[in-house]
Motif scaffolding. Structure first.
Motif, PDB file in Angstrom:
ATOM      1  N   UNK A  69       0.845  -1.186   0.000  1.00  0.00           N
ATOM      2  CA  UNK A  69       0.000   0.000   0.000  1.00  0.00           C
ATOM      3  C   UNK A  69       0.883   1.239   0.000  1.00  0.00           C
ATOM      4  N   UNK A  70       0.343   2.309  -0.589  1.00  0.00           N
ATOM      5  CA  UNK A  70       1.035   3.601  -0.610  1.00  0.00           C
ATOM      6  C   UNK A  70       0.087   4.655  -0.043  1.00  0.00           C
ATOM      7  N   UNK A  71       0.078   4.814   1.286  1.00  0.00           N
ATOM      8  CA  UNK A  71      -0.887   5.727   1.902  1.00  0.00           C
ATOM      9  C   UNK A  71      -0.544   7.211   1.747  1.00  0.00           C
ATOM     10  N   UNK A  72       0.678   7.513   1.330  1.00  0.00           N
ATOM     11  CA  UNK A  72       1.086   8.909   1.259  1.00  0.00           C
ATOM     12  C   UNK A  72       1.513   9.482   2.597  1.00  0.00           C
ATOM     13  N   UNK A  73       1.726   8.630   3.605  1.00  0.00           N
ATOM     14  CA  UNK A  73       2.167   9.116   4.906  1.00  0.00           C
ATOM     15  C   UNK A  73       3.520   9.809   4.783  1.00  0.00           C
ATOM     16  N   UNK A  74       3.628  10.963   5.442  1.00  0.00           N
ATOM     17  CA  UNK A  74       4.844  11.773   5.507  1.00  0.00           C
ATOM     18  C   UNK A  74       5.223  12.377   4.150  1.00  0.00           C
ATOM     19  N   UNK A  75       4.225  12.590   3.311  1.00  0.00           N
ATOM     20  CA  UNK A  75       4.478  13.277   2.040  1.00  0.00           C
ATOM     21  C   UNK A  75       4.313  14.787   2.191  1.00  0.00           C
ATOM     22  N   UNK A  76       3.699  15.220   3.284  1.00  0.00           N
ATOM     23  CA  UNK A  76       3.506  16.640   3.542  1.00  0.00           C
ATOM     24  C   UNK A  76       4.664  17.237   4.321  1.00  0.00           C
ATOM     25  N   UNK A  77       4.527  18.490   4.755  1.00  0.00           N
ATOM     26  CA  UNK A  77       5.606  19.156   5.482  1.00  0.00           C
ATOM     27  C   UNK A  77       5.780  18.589   6.885  1.00  0.00           C
ATOM     28  N   UNK A  78       6.850  19.000   7.523  1.00  0.00           N
ATOM     29  CA  UNK A  78       7.122  18.580   8.893  1.00  0.00           C
ATOM     30  C   UNK A  78       6.206  19.352   9.843  1.00  0.00           C
ATOM     31  N   UNK A  79       4.944  18.957   9.850  1.00  0.00           N
ATOM     32  CA  UNK A  79       3.912  19.605  10.652  1.00  0.00           C
ATOM     33  C   UNK A  79       3.605  18.719  11.854  1.00  0.00           C
ATOM     34  N   UNK A  80       3.809  19.248  13.045  1.00  0.00           N
ATOM     35  CA  UNK A  80       3.691  18.433  14.259  1.00  0.00           C
ATOM     36  C   UNK A  80       2.298  17.844  14.426  1.00  0.00           C
ATOM     37  N   UNK A  81       1.262  18.624  14.119  1.00  0.00           N
ATOM     38  CA  UNK A  81      -0.106  18.125  14.296  1.00  0.00           C
ATOM     39  C   UNK A  81      -0.412  16.996  13.313  1.00  0.00           C
ATOM     40  N   UNK A  82      -0.008  17.160  12.069  1.00  0.00           N
ATOM     41  CA  UNK A  82      -0.243  16.112  11.066  1.00  0.00           C
ATOM     42  C   UNK A  82       0.522  14.853  11.430  1.00  0.00           C
ATOM     43  N   UNK A  83       1.758  15.005  11.847  1.00  0.00           N
ATOM     44  CA  UNK A  83       2.573  13.849  12.227  1.00  0.00           C
ATOM     45  C   UNK A  83       1.938  13.121  13.409  1.00  0.00           C
ATOM     46  N   UNK A  84       1.450  13.880  14.383  1.00  0.00           N
ATOM     47  CA  UNK A  84       0.806  13.258  15.548  1.00  0.00           C
ATOM     48  C   UNK A  84      -0.426  12.472  15.130  1.00  0.00           C
ATOM     49  N   UNK A  85      -1.253  13.024  14.212  1.00  0.00           N
ATOM     50  CA  UNK A  85      -2.448  12.309  13.748  1.00  0.00           C
ATOM     51  C   UNK A  85      -2.066  11.055  12.966  1.00  0.00           C
ATOM     52  N   UNK A  86      -0.981  11.140  12.216  1.00  0.00           N
ATOM     53  CA  UNK A  86      -0.536   9.969  11.456  1.00  0.00           C
ATOM     54  C   UNK A  86      -0.220   8.819  12.402  1.00  0.00           C
ATOM     55  N   UNK A  87       0.477   9.126  13.473  1.00  0.00           N
ATOM     56  CA  UNK A  87       0.826   8.064  14.414  1.00  0.00           C
ATOM     57  C   UNK A  87      -0.367   7.610  15.252  1.00  0.00           C
ATOM     58  N   UNK A  88      -1.212   8.541  15.645  1.00  0.00           N
ATOM     59  CA  UNK A  88      -2.318   8.192  16.544  1.00  0.00           C
ATOM     60  C   UNK A  88      -3.473   7.512  15.821  1.00  0.00           C
ATOM     61  N   UNK A  89      -3.760   7.941  14.594  1.00  0.00           N
ATOM     62  CA  UNK A  89      -4.965   7.484  13.909  1.00  0.00           C
ATOM     63  C   UNK A  89      -4.695   6.729  12.606  1.00  0.00           C
TER      64      UNK A  89
END
Length: 262
Positions: A69-89
């Motif tokens: 699978x290619x979810x596109x995780x971590x394709x965006x900027x180094x944004x703390x909120x986005x990174x936290x949601x990626x790991x949590x959800x």
């Protein structure tokens, strides 16, 4: 004689957002291996329950191979909120769906860069390393891909990041060209021993092109892969959205011709 169709794969939404419809079109072309990216509902894992069941039923009916699978995780900027949601959800949801489908490989990206020549920031290794560790606990192999918008844009940068993290890569020579690689050799020679599989499309300064129509000498790239005993899949990713299915057939025929060339 090698049956090269057995080595072909495709990212399914390059043919159709419906996995069943994509398979209906691609199976007569001899394509039995599929990478999942976008399905009904959005990009994996933000997909509908119906889409997941459709994948499961179609794979079972035709005895297909799901590469990853290619979810596109971590394709965006180094944004703390986005990174936290990626790991949590997002990662936990992806793990649950991958378990249902029996998929054991996930492509990750390496965060958006603001400029082509930006140095690779140290903090990306912390986030990617954590994700790799979580995936490993689930029995999932992580591979990194190169793309023009991210830190692993050129072949050299992809090699640097992947080797530091100890993972394999999805090598896309057209993405390398779009990132500034003068030749497919610039990246391939740094990566040849850690390639999981290769994406195939071509590129010109005006946009994506069919395999024989772009700047990248994909005939030479294919010849090098064969000479080096590459054992992975040759995965179609035409990126020509105006007529997806015609592009799939054209690129499939051109790639197969290169593979069958002595």
């Amino acid at each position: 004689m090698t049956d090269w169709t057995s080595r072909l794969a495709i990212i399914s939404d390059e043919a159709d957002d419906s996995f069943a419809a994509a398979v209906d079109y691609c199976l007569p072309l001899g394509i039995r291996a599929y990478e999942l990216r976008k399905l009904e509902g959005g990009r994996f894992p933000a997909v509908t329950e119906r889409a997941i069941q459709e994948v499961a039923d179609t794979v079972a009916a035709h005895d297909l191979k799901l590469l990853g699978v290619s979810p596109g995780f971590f394709k965006g900027p180094l944004d703390a909120d986005v990174i936290a949601r990626t790991f949590a959800d997002d990662l936990p949801k992806a793990f649950r769906l991958m378990e249902r489908l029996g998929i054991r490989q996930m492509t990750l990206f390496t965060f958006r860069r603001s400029g082509r020549d930006d140095p690779i920031p140290a903090q990306i290794y912390d986030h990617l390393g954590r994700a790799i560790e979580l995936c490993a606990r689930e029995g999932i192999e992580v591979v990194l891909e190169n793309a023009a918008s991210i830190y692993s844009n050129t072949g050299a940068n992809l090699a640097t990041i992947a080797r530091k993290l100890g993972v394999k890569v999805v090598w896309d020579p057209a993405n390398g060209a779009a990132s500034g690689d003068a030749s497919w050799r610039d990246g391939y020679d740094r990566l040849r021993d850690i390639i999981a599989h290769v994406h195939f499309k071509n590129w010109t300064p005006d946009g994506w092109a069919a395999i024989k129509d772009g700047k990248v000498d994909l005939a030479a790239q294919v010849a090098a892969l064969k000479e080096d005993g590459y054992g992975g899949y040759y995965c179609l990713e035409p990126h020509q959205w105006n007529d997806r299915r015609a592009a799939v057939r054209k690129n499939r025929d051109q790639l197969l011709a290169l593979l069958e060339k002595d």
